[in-house]
Design an enzyme around this catalytic site. Structure first.
Site, PDB file in Angstrom:
ATOM      1  N   ASN A 268     -10.315   9.321 -54.648  1.00 56.70           N
ATOM      2  CA  ASN A 268      -9.163  10.199 -54.535  1.00 56.70           C
ATOM      3  C   ASN A 268      -9.283  11.020 -53.251  1.00 56.70           C
ATOM      4  O   ASN A 268     -10.247  11.777 -53.091  1.00 56.70           O
ATOM      5  CB  ASN A 268      -9.098  11.154 -55.727  1.00 56.70           C
ATOM      6  CG  ASN A 268      -9.347  10.446 -57.042  1.00 56.70           C
ATOM      7  OD1 ASN A 268      -8.703   9.473 -57.381  1.00 56.70           O
ATOM      8  ND2 ASN A 268     -10.322  10.946 -57.790  1.00 56.70           N
TER       9      ASN A 268
ATOM     10  N   HIS B 154     -19.377   4.550 -49.479  1.00 61.82           N
ATOM     11  CA  HIS B 154     -18.375   3.601 -49.985  1.00 61.82           C
ATOM     12  C   HIS B 154     -17.050   4.317 -50.227  1.00 61.82           C
ATOM     13  O   HIS B 154     -15.985   3.876 -49.752  1.00 61.82           O
ATOM     14  CB  HIS B 154     -18.914   2.974 -51.276  1.00 61.82           C
ATOM     15  CG  HIS B 154     -17.964   2.086 -52.003  1.00 61.82           C
ATOM     16  ND1 HIS B 154     -18.218   0.757 -52.259  1.00 61.82           N
ATOM     17  CD2 HIS B 154     -16.746   2.322 -52.581  1.00 61.82           C
ATOM     18  CE1 HIS B 154     -17.217   0.230 -52.937  1.00 61.82           C
ATOM     19  NE2 HIS B 154     -16.322   1.165 -53.154  1.00 61.82           N
ATOM     20  N   GLU B 155     -17.105   5.426 -50.960  1.00 61.53           N
ATOM     21  CA  GLU B 155     -15.867   6.155 -51.251  1.00 61.53           C
ATOM     22  C   GLU B 155     -15.262   6.747 -49.977  1.00 61.53           C
ATOM     23  O   GLU B 155     -14.036   6.812 -49.840  1.00 61.53           O
ATOM     24  CB  GLU B 155     -16.131   7.261 -52.270  1.00 61.53           C
ATOM     25  CG  GLU B 155     -16.722   6.790 -53.584  1.00 61.53           C
ATOM     26  CD  GLU B 155     -15.974   5.638 -54.213  1.00 61.53           C
ATOM     27  OE1 GLU B 155     -14.719   5.634 -54.157  1.00 61.53           O
ATOM     28  OE2 GLU B 155     -16.617   4.729 -54.759  1.00 61.53           O
TER      29      GLU B 155
END
Length: 835
Positions: free
Chosen positions: A269, A299-300
């Site tokens: 998000n 990664h995020e």
């Protein structure tokens, strides 16, 4: 198809008639602290242009109270999933008032009460399509909007969303917070969190910009939160990605929140990244765990560009974000994160996941055919993540790293805040590299299955690379000899292999003890060692200097065991010999896990008990021999806990260590996680009671303690206990996602099929109703977790034959479980006779 299971075709039709502009959401969660209150008010105002007279808005809430279209009240036409709106104009403002339902499944707005202090915490999790559980939306990735959130919550809480807070006012019973309007976002990456979270602030400076950073967790975990390390990785990553992608981080602030009972590792998000709080280490942690957390953070962060800035049009192209983020997590961990062995872990762990998934009958191309949301939910798998990342690693080598990143920069510049498909990415990479990627795409992105590569030595000692299911591989083979008690790499040979057989020109097997195709793990393929190479690895594996080469060999041995080519007893022997001397802790951890799984799943029934006893003794001895306080010591202590669930030979000693009536190995931290793991194992063999579980909970009344306590109680090897737990898993709707998982773990503890096999027929009668009545996350846990590991395929084959009309996603799960069982039976039958 139910009305909640949105299809690709109908959502494409909707987006062809709708141009979404803004969504304004107003949530009121002042009731959250009262657990008897199950719902909350939610209001969404959607502003959009339309070329059709009617459409629908998605909402999986508790009630729809009113619908207003362009200022006029309309009758509520809602079937529980879709709200029909008609009489649309060219430009529309639609407001829907309703009530959402607090979740305990980790889908939608999840509510958690901390048993330590009684505090209540909220967070959202939506991917692929659960924002509609919290507010009315157009639930599809290609209808992006600018979002404005307002959240009313109890005073004193942290209240967060994607944007920065811009206003706050006191209201009766709490406070109302408004957030800055976001840049265009898909609904599945919008987010809200609220509760008395502990917060650590930081910042990252880039040129003349300051990006506020935040790291949050539950208050009762605050003393365990190593925020400084997390903030350091965050700053490193933001600097790396901004430079690599030549596009400034676009989302303003960067909050990262560690949340309880999370179904995933993390979720991207923008401005409010959510993580499982298992990344908040309550006790001892290995270097591999810190590397894994850093990899997930990066990664995020890669998703802020791949996925958030540029988003796939539909879930067919899920790989456009997940494969890239998986690749970037490892790449950035090496390049900027301070973890130079990240590709070693990738070779062992992520690729291992992909190889397993790619051999299932339900495997699919990286660019998948995803007809609906249920199919999308199940495609967050080893193909989309790890195989895709493996293939991207090849692509980077194929086009060149500089050209690859220039292509990514062009892709972001051309499609910022938009939606894309495969040709959009390929055209950007082709433009920068000058390479035609059509053939590469067909060979790797649009096919399924994994090649198996090996090297044959002919009578003249010539070396021939063979491959099944031929694909174009550019790979390197390493030739090793034994000298001074070590396997040393003498030479390498690069080859472009397209055909089933490719001569390694100039290479000879004369005097070579081990030949290792894909020595640098550059391609995606299962490696099969020849007999001489297997023998050399069995004797000298841990002496090889290059950890990537060791990772490729460890993976090859494991794949050979799963395929019935390497006997379980020999794998366990190799692990026992070399895991004690393996220097990469991720490889140690994986090797120990593989030995345990091999004994539990693939050993012949007559040999399993003997192997389990021997493996327990190996773990016990290795634990005591390990260097004090080392990662290896901790890994062996954890492996001992797993092994003790099958063999009780060290139960008395383990009980004495837990009771502190006998000393633990010097330097071993008997933290709560390790104590609970040992207690679960002891319970599974009848050496820990309910009273023992209660006493342990008294010393660790944390949320994690309550989950583990539930597993201990369910793991006791009493038929009445297992029966009660089995039925509770299906029937107790009060179980949260974590409590359900804990109950299932207890049912399965120690592989005691004899205690639950009488429920096999009932399992098959329950799975369709569960799929229809429960959320997909809960239903998936039941279908997979309680699948009967019987000694026959008769029951599962009968269910598949009788349920051809079952939902495709449910059939996929059952087919996958059937394939796993068939492999187990096949490999067990192939084991050589003991002695």
């Amino acid at each position: 198809m139910t009305t909640s299971n949105l299809s690709r075709d109908e959502t494409a039709a909707r987006s062809s008639t709708i141009r979404l502009e803004t969504v304004e959401v107003d949530l009121d969660v002042r009731s959250a602290q009262d657990l008897a209150t199950q719902t909350f008010p939610t209001v969404a105002t959607l502003t959009f242009a339309a070329t059709a007279d009617e459409t629908w808005i998605d909402f999986l809430g508790d009630a729809v109270e009113s619908v207003t279209v362009n200022g006029s009240d309309r009758p509520v036409e809602w079937d529980g999933a879709r709200i029909r709106v008609d009489g649309l104009a060219a430009h529309n403002v639609v407001t829907v008032r309703g009530r959402g339902r607090y979740s305990t499944s980790g889908e939608g707005l999840h509510r958690f009460r901390d048993p330590v202090d009684g505090e209540v915490y909220l967070y959202t999790q939506y991917e692929p399509a659960d924002s509609r559980r919290v507010y009315p939306v157009f639930e599809q990735p290609d209808l992006k909007a600018r979002w404005r959130f307002a959240v009313t919550a109890p005073a004193g809480w942290q209240i967060l969303s994607n944007g920065a807070e811009v206003a706050r006012e006191e209201v009766p019973g709490g406070v109302r917070v408004r957030f800055a309007e976001t840049l265009p976002l898909s609904s599945y990456i919008t987010a809200v969190a609220a509760g008395p979270y502990h917060r650590v602030d930081g910042e990252w400076r880039s040129d003349d910009r300051v990006v506020p950073l935040g790291v949050l967790c539950r208050a009762s975990l605050a003393r365990h939160l190593d925020a400084d390390e997390i903030l350091d990785i965050t700053r490193r990553g933001l600097e790396f990605f901004e430079r690599a992608f030549a596009y400034p981080y676009p989302w303003g602030k960067y909050d990262q929140i560690f949340v309880p009972e999370y179904n995933l590792g993390a979720m991207e998000n923008p401005g409010l990244v959510t993580f499982t709080e298992s990344y908040v280490f309550r006790g001892a942690s290995t270097a591999a765990q810190h590397e894994g957390r850093a990899n997930t953070i990066l990664h995020e962060m890669a998703h802020m560009w791949f996925g958030d800035l540029v988003t796939m049009r539909w879930w067919d192209d899920l790989w456009l974000k997940e494969s890239f983020a998986d690749f970037m997590g490892a790449h950035a961990a090496v390049a900027a994160g301070g973890f130079p062995d990240a590709w070693v872990t990738f070779a062992s762990r992520r690729k291992g996941w992909a190889y397993v998934q790619d051999q299932l009958p339900t495997t699919h191309p990286i660019v998948a055919d995803i007809p609906d949301l249920e199919a999308a939910k199940l495609n967050f798998d080893g193909i989309t993540y790890a195989k895709g990342a493996s293939v991207l690693k090849q692509l980077v080598a194929f086009v060149g790293e500089d050209a690859f990143f220039r292509g990514a920069q062009r892709y972001f510049a051309d499609h910022a805040f938009g939606n894309t498909t495969l040709p959009d990415l390929l055209s950007a990479l082709e433009a920068e590299s000058g390479r035609d990627l059509d053939a590469w795409s067909r060979a790797w992105l649009q096919t399924s299955g994994v090649s198996e590569i090996a090297i044959e030595r002919d009578a003249a000692d010539a070396l021939v690379l063979t491959q099944t299911d031929p694909r174009p591989h550019r790979l390197t083979s390493g030739l090793f000899t034994v000298a001074d008690g070590r396997l040393t790499q003498r030479s390498t040979f690069e080859v472009d292999a397209v055909e089933p057989r490719t001569l390694l020109t100039g290479a000879t097997g004369a005097g070579i003890d081990l030949v290792l195709p894909n020595v640098d793990d550059s391609t995606y393929a299962k490696v099969r060692l020849d007999d001489d190479s297997t023998d050399a690895a069995a004797s000298y594996l841990s002496s090889i200097e290059d950890p990537v080469a060791r990772a490729v060999i460890w993976a090859s041995l494991w794949n050979s065991t799963r395929d019935g080519e390497l006997p379980v007893a020999r794998l366990v022997e190799i692990v026992s010999e070399h895991a004690t001397r393996e220097t990469n802790i991720a490889l140690v951890t994986d090797a120990l896990a593989h030995a345990d799984v091999a004994i539990g799943r693939y050993a012949a029934a007559n040999d399993r008990s003997l192997l389990a006893d021997a493996w327990l003794e190996t773990c016990w001895n290795a634990l005591w021999a390990a260097v004090s306080g080392s990662d290896s010591q901790l890994a062996w202590a954890r492996a001992l806990g797993t092994a003790a669930a099958r063999s009780a030979d060290r139960a008395d000693e383990m009980r004495a260590i837990l009771a502190q009536s006998s000393p633990a190995p010097e330097g071993l931290a008997l933290d709560p996680e390790l104590r609970w793991a040992w207690l679960v194992a002891l319970a599974a063999t009848g050496h820990a009671s309910g009273a023992d579980a209660d006493a342990e909970l008294a010393t660790d009344p944390s949320a994690q303690g309550h989950v583990a306590h539930r597993t201990v109680l369910a793991a006791r090897p009493d038929s009445a206990v297992r029966e009660a737990a089995w039925h509770a898993a299906w029937d107790d709707r009060t179980l949260t996602n974590d409590h359900l998982a804990a109950t299932i773990a207890g049912v399965r503890a120690g592989d005691r099929r004899d205690l639950v096999e009488r429920f096999d027929a009932e399992y098959y009668s329950r799975i369709r109703p569960a799929w229809a009545e429960r959320s997909i996350e809960i239903a998936r846990r039941l279908v997979v977790g309680l699948f009967p590991s019987s000694d026959s395929l008769t029951d599962v084959d009968a269910w598949l034959a009788d349920n051809l009309d079952a939902p495709a996603a449910l059939r996929r799960l059952v087919i996958e479980q059937r394939d796993g069982l068939a492999r187990e039976l096949r490999v067990r039958a192939a084991q050589p006779a003991a002695g």
